[in-house]
Design an enzyme around this catalytic site. Structure first.
Site, PDB file in Angstrom:
ATOM      1  CB  CYS A  91      57.874 -12.524  -4.615  1.00 21.77           C
ATOM      2  SG  CYS A  91      56.696 -13.679  -5.308  1.00 21.77           S
ATOM      3  CB  CYS A 100      57.647  -8.455 -10.078  1.00 19.35           C
ATOM      4  SG  CYS A 100      56.188  -8.179  -9.066  1.00 19.35           S
ATOM      5  CB  CYS A 210      50.137 -11.963  -6.015  1.00 18.45           C
ATOM      6  SG  CYS A 210      50.856 -10.655  -7.011  1.00 18.45           S
ATOM      7  CB  CYS A 459      51.024   3.834 -19.507  1.00 22.97           C
ATOM      8  SG  CYS A 459      50.246   3.451 -21.069  1.00 22.97           S
TER       9      CYS A 459
END
Ligand code: SAH
Length: 506
Positions: A91, A100, A210, A459
């Site tokens: 990216c 990220c 993105c 998570c």
């Protein structure tokens, strides 16, 4: 991360003399681990230096930015010896964005690191024994690598099996939802920009693509920016509280192709509203729902309380497995639909259902896991704190003609004890709490209800480890844990754990 260690007012400043590093000086560091924010954990003469962008196994030159008694932070200046796992981040805006954190690490190494992070947490926070817990080479996570905390490193054979992380075959363009802040283009006549906040600030940087976002969401956001600019709609200004358009949210149903657009506005009136809706429909033929959410508060919370439909349906649909889900503007719906199915199948597998069981799904959201479980259980009880999500859950049960589920609004730690008083005796309890983990009162109730199995979807490996410790102390045994990569290229780690009551077969 818990390294803030703020000094109490009046407390004496820490004596930093005699440390092996000093602020603003340059050092060569050996990187021995990767911390939970994706930073390299470096060693300089035995001292720990966290260095963003450095990878385990590397030797780097870094400048010290900040020093504390036990560790410091350094800026990466040069990579002297590169890791074989280092790749060029694909990216172009990777460094500015911050969305990220692991694009410079090969995908395979990311998956190894995520498993290791789970193992480290189970051992260090949960004081649990992991089967064959030799560290993945060079993948020890931060605190362990830095020697902070107490790893057990037991060599005994038995222990929790932590499986290799289940990753994606194509780990790009996986997100089904984009939430983009809107701002004013600098030096342009009324043009709108939208993208992300520059790291550590609230300055909006425009973004066209993105790489972890579905292409359709990028296209929707681009279209709305262009159309709103053409119609002279003013972007919201965080500092003054003036202007109209705050955020654009695009949602895409991967398995149905349906698209939802939500415009978050600072007020109810949208000038040239009908033209706006017409142009959006023209530009995005698959749009099924255009909603407006009004948020007049001067806050960085995205949504306000009022949502209305500008055109089309109030919800879009998507499917996971055989089940159809209605998703409204504000409901929680997992952002990676491909891996969600992998995760839910694993949860279902761990639940070990034969068709006869009573199951509780705590923190059920819009009922996704509950409806998955209901296909294989006698009765499922779902509980969730957000009323709209429970409305969606009930609608989802109807849409799918699933009748053996009951949903209730409320805190899991309040509603489940009430169910216990009513005599509901679950065989299996599934929990899927937010990052902070399960409420202590809920864990206590689980122990009192004594289900045969507990399936814990998490998570956050650190709260998972903390809660597993409580359940273990209360008579449960953690059999296995499966990390699932729901968020490639980010440091987020999802996993699902199976616990059985002591004395029952695993
Ligand atoms: N299982 C769902 C949602 C998981 S996200 C899915 O996979 O889609 C965690 C959910 O817990 C959120 O929907 C949040 O609203 C809910 N929640 C947070 N605190 C809660 C509490 N104390 N009791 C019940 N639900 C809660």
């Amino acid at each position: 991360m818990n390294r803030k260690n703020k000094r109490r007012p009046g407390a004496p400043a820490a004596d930093l003399s005699g440390l092996p590093v000093a602020k603003n000086e340059e050092y060569i560091a050996d990187i021995v681990g990767l911390g939970h924010d994706g930073e390299g954990v470096g060693r300089v003469n035995g001292f720990t230096l966290f260095i963003q962008g450095a990878l385990p196994g590397e030797k780097v030159r870094a400048k010290v930015l900040k020093v504390k008694k036990q560790y410091g932070y350094g800026k990466l200046l040069e990579i002297i010896e590169a890791s074989p796992d280092r790749i060029d981040a694909p990216c172009p805006i990777y460094k500015q964005c911050g969305g990220c954190q692991l694009q410079h690490l090969s995908y395979d190494a990311q998956l190894r690191w995520k498993r290791q992070l789970v193992i480290d947490n189970l051992e260090r926070i949960g004081k649990l024994r992991v089967a064959g817990a030799g560290a993945e080479s060079g993948m020890r996570a931060g605190a362990e690598a830095a020697g902070v905390g107490a790893g057990r490193g037991d060599a005994e054979a038995a222990g929790i099996v932590v499986h290799p992380t289940l990753g994606m075959s194509d780990p790009w363009r996986y997100r089904n939802k984009a939430q983009v802040p809107i701002g004013l283009a600098v030096g342009e006549e009324g043009g709108l920009i939208g993208g992300f906040y520059a790291q550590g600030s609230h300055r909006i940087i425009d973004m066209e693509a993105c790489l972890i976002q579905h292409e359709n969401n990028d296209a929707v956001v681009a279209a709305v920016k262009r159309i709103a600019s053409e119609l002279g709609i003013r972007p919201y200004n965080e500092e003054t509280g003036k202007g109209l358009l705050r955020h654009v949210i695009a949602r895409y149903g991967f398995n149905t192709g349906e698209i939802m657009v939500v415009l978050v506005t600072n007020g109810r009136d949208i000038p040239r509203r009908d033209e706006l809706v017409g142009l959006i429909r023209e530009a995005i033929p698959d749009v099924r729902s255009i909603c407006q959410n009004v948020n007049r508060q001067q806050t960085n919370v995205i949504f306000g309380d009022e949502t209305r439909v500008l055109w089309g349906s109030e919800v879009i649909y998507d499917t996971i497995g055989d089940i159809r889900f209605a998703i409204s503007a504000r409901s929680f719906y997992q952002v990676n639909p491909v891996q969600t199915e992998v995760l839910y199948r694993k949860a279902l597998d761990y639940a070990g259902l034969s068709g006869e069981e009573i199951v509780i799904d705590a923190y059920c959201g819009i009922g996704t896991i509950s409806l998955f479980l209901a296909q294989k259980a006698r009765e499922v009880y779902g509980v969730e704190i957000i009323p709209e999500a429970i409305e969606d859950a009930k609608r989802n049960a109807l849409v799918n003609k699933i009748r053996n589920v009951r949903f209730e609004v409320g805190g899991a730690e309040v509603v489940i004890p009430e169910w216990k008083r009513q005599g509901i005796a679950p065989d299996v309890i599934v929990v899927d709490p937010p990052r902070k983990g399960c409420d202590a009162a809920l864990l206590e109730t689980i122990l009192a209800m004594r289900p045969e199995r507990v399936v814990y979807v998490s998570c956050n490996p650190s709260t998972l480890a903390r809660d597993l410790r409580v359940l273990e102390d209360g008579g449960y045994r953690t059999v296995e844990v499966q990390p699932v990569d729901m968020f490639p290229h980010t440091v987020h780690v999802e996993s699902v754990a199976l616990l059985v009551r002591d004395g029952t077969e695993g």
